[in-house]
Structure formats: structure tokens, C-alpha cells
Scaffold this motif. Structure first.
Motif: not given
Length: 378
Positions: A4, A13, A18, A21, A70, A74, A89, A103
Motif C-alpha cells: 500500500v 483503508r 479490510i 480484502g 489498494t 489489502t 504479503w 486487520d
């Protein structure tokens, strides 16, 4: 892998983003063991197609490209938690180590629920219409939102606040009454509602005079409603309350017939109830009976046109009824009386409803007299 931060994303966000995502990561389709595809429940083949489904309600001013990046970022954050065929990630990182507190809260809440429950929640953002895209905001929904803006003075609405949650429930009732969504689901997310309220803020001098701008992507209907109601907060409150009262009392009237070809300034629900009462066969028959007893004919109360006199037997007892009460007051009057109806010919009835705001019977008479006077002078 882009993060991000890497794409220059500085906006926070939303909780809704979230959640989406998380859904995209957890419900990734990896059934063939080779390629990770979007969740099958979304009905799209590409990841960009999946992201785009949520653009209208979650973009919060981002461009489409920014939004895709974005939401992808996420989704990537949660990939470390699931065996979905994606590396996540940061490959090699300990599972969940990149999760923020927000998250992690989403994961800890939803891990106890099934994939079906998760999609049912995400589906609230999609509303099955076309390719899951939310329908445009209706006049009725915007009136409910504008009433909140004008009569609560909240220029900085928080999507997660109790007030916005309650507003979302009221707007959902409108959507259900109009057949746009199943009862019990949200038609507009709290984030989408907060954005709509900020659109109204951009029109409001009380907000902009302090150098603030709000959101500036309001549409023509929002401008029209602002011009109509911004100086009359009591009137918009009356209309909004009337809409909600009619939803509770008049579901059959609201849903019983096809969409009228015209819509009043007060929205589709009041228009439907107005038309249904004009077409109430029992009331119309009684109104005609009383008029025949009193006057011996059925003449238009605006222009005097008599169908029987003009067309002979074919025109006997032919005339239309117009509901004369101000449409904004429908929620206050649960029962229609004969005195609330006027007999009008088809032409005059169409002219009354031709444009917003609708004419009263006296308005129509005055226009007719004025037009006849102009022709006589010429």
C-alpha cells in the motif's frame, strides 16, 4: 510485491475494505491447485474484475487504478494466513506477522464463521443487480440522507458510528420497499453513506465557508435535491419521515404495481402510494357516483371537459382521479377520503404530473386561464 505504501496510498483503508480484502484472500479459488482465481461466488474471471465490483462503494475518491492497488494490497496482507496458492504479503514471513491491529481484529472475528457467512456479509456491498453492482441511489434514499445532513449538523460523519449505522438501516428499509434488496440486508454500506453525506457538505455554506470542501463528486440529483430542500430542513424532515411511515404502513401500495412514468420531488415511494390511491377502484367509483348525483355529469375540474358529451356513449363515466393532498403529507394521512380526490381529464392529469414540482388543481386552472388569455390577446 507492491505494498500500500509503495503505490503512494496515504488514505486510511476503511473497515469495509479490510473486510473485502480478507474475503478475497480467504475465499480465493485454488481448486485446480495451479492458479489462484477470484472467489467463484463473485462470478468474475480476473482479479481486476473482482476489485472493480467494489469500486463504487469503497473507492472513497480513489481513481480506479489506485483503488485496485489498494484492495489488492489489502488482500495480499491476509494471504499469509491461508493456503490459497498465493505467496502472501512477504514470502517467508511468519504467518500473520504483517497484520495491523485492525486487520487482525477482522480475522479473529470472522475465522469463527463459515465462508458462506462471510460472503453473505460481503454481498451487502454488492447487491445482486446486473454484475453485482449497486443500483444508483434513488431520490428516496438521498432524501433520507439529506434529512440527516440538514437536521443533525454532522459534517464529519464516522462510518463506524452508531448514528451512521442507524441511518444505513433506514436507507436499507427504503431499498427493500422499492424491491432493490432483500429485507434484512444493507443496500448502502456505512462508508458509502458517509461519502454521500460529504457530497452534501460540499454544497453547504456552513461547511465550505470555513475553507473546507467536502467531496466534490456529487451528481445532478444530489444538486437538485439540495436546491429543493436545503433552505427547508423542516420540509425535508417531513418528507423523510413520511417515506419511512409509508414503508411501515403501505407495503402493498408501494409494491403492487409497475413503476409510474413520472416521479414526484418527494421520491418513488410517495409517488407509488399517490398513484395507487388515485387508482383505488372503490374510491374512484364512489367519487364518480357522488359527482353524478351532485352535477349530473363527470366534467374535468380543471378544464370542464366531459367525455360523454364529446365522445358519446363510449365516454360514459370515463374520467380520471387525481389525489389532491400534497404528496409530502401522504405519510401523515393513512386514509384517503373522497374530498382528497379530484376528477380530471387525461390531458390535465398529465399536465399536473408533467414536471416537478407537481401542480395543484388551482395551479392547473391558473395556467389554463393564462394560456387562453394569451391566445385571446394574440
Amino acid at each position: 510485491m507492491a505494498t500500500v505504501r509503495d503505490i503512494g496510498e496515504t488514505r486510511k483503508r476503511s473497515d469495509d475494505m479490510i473486510l473485502v480484502g480478507y474475503f478475497l484472500s480467504r475465499c480465493t479459488d485454488f481448486s485446480d491447485g495451479k492458479v489462484s482465481r477470484p472467489p467463484t461466488s463473485l462470478g468474475v474471471d480476473s482479479w481486476n474484475g473482482a476489485y472493480d465490483l467494489f469500486f463504487d462503494v469503497l473507492a472513497e475518491g480513489r481513481s480506479l487504478q489506485q483503488f485496485r492497488h489498494t484492495l489488492k494490497g489489502t488482500r495480499d496482507i491476509f494471504d499469509t494466513l491461508f493456503d490459497n496458492g498465493r505467496k502472501g504479503w512477504s514470502e517467508g514471513q511468519k504467518r500473520g506477522s504483517q497484520l495491523s491491529a485492525r486487520d487482525r481484529a477482522v480475522h479473529e472475528h470472522w475465522i469463527r464463521n463459515s465462508d458462506e457467512d462471510l460472503f453473505r456479509k460481503v454481498r451487502e456491498f454488492l447487491v445482486e443487480q446486473g454484475r453485482h453492482r449497486n443500483p444508483d441511489w434513488t431520490r428516496d434514499e438521498l432524501i433520507i440522507a439529506l434529512d440527516y445532513h440538514l437536521n443533525h449538523g454532522n459534517f464529519d460523519p464516522r462510518p463506524q458510528s452508531e448514528e451512521i449505522g442507524e441511518l444505513a438501516q433506514r436507507i436499507a428499509k427504503v431499498g427493500a420497499a422499492l424491491g432493490l434488496i432483500e429485507r434484512g440486508l444493507l443496500l448502502r454500506t456505512p462508508d458509502a453513506i458517509a461519502m454521500k453525506l460529504r457530497n452534501f457538505s460540499s454544497f453547504d455554506p456552513q461547511y465550505t465557508d470555513n475553507g473546507r470542501k467536502g467531496l466534490t463528486n456529487g451528481n445532478r440529483l444530489e444538486v437538485e435535491l439540495w436546491e429543493q430542500f436545503s433552505g427547508r430542513p423542516d420540509e425535508v424532515a417531513r418528507v423523510a419521515n413520511g417515506i419511512l411511515e409509508l414503508i411501515g404502513d403501505s407495503d402493498a401500495e408501494i409494491l403492487a404495481f409497475d413503476e409510474p412514468e413520472f416521479e414526484a420531488s418527494e421520491g418513488r415511494i410517495m409517488t407509488r402510494v399517490h398513484v395507487s390511491r388515485e387508482r383505488n377502484s372503490t374510491l374512484v367509483k364512489k367519487k364518480k357516483y357522488v359527482a353524478l348525483r351532485q352535477h349530473g355529469c363527470l366534467a374535468c375540474e380543471v378544464c370542464g371537459f366531459d367525455f360523454l358529451q364529446t365522445y358519446g356513449e363510449r365516454g360514459r363515466e370515463f374520467i380520471e382521479c387525481h389525489h389532491t393532498l400534497p404528496i409530502s403529507s401522504l405519510g401523515e394521512h393513512g386514509k384517503t377520503n373522497l374530498k382528497d380526490l379530484a376528477l380530471v381529464c387525461s390531458n390535465c392529469h398529465r399536465m399536473i404530473h408533467a414536471r416537478r414540482p407537481w401542480w395543484s388543481i388551482d395551479d392547473a386552472k391558473a395556467a389554463l386561464i393564462g394560456a387562453n388569455g394569451s391566445r385571446a390577446q394574440s
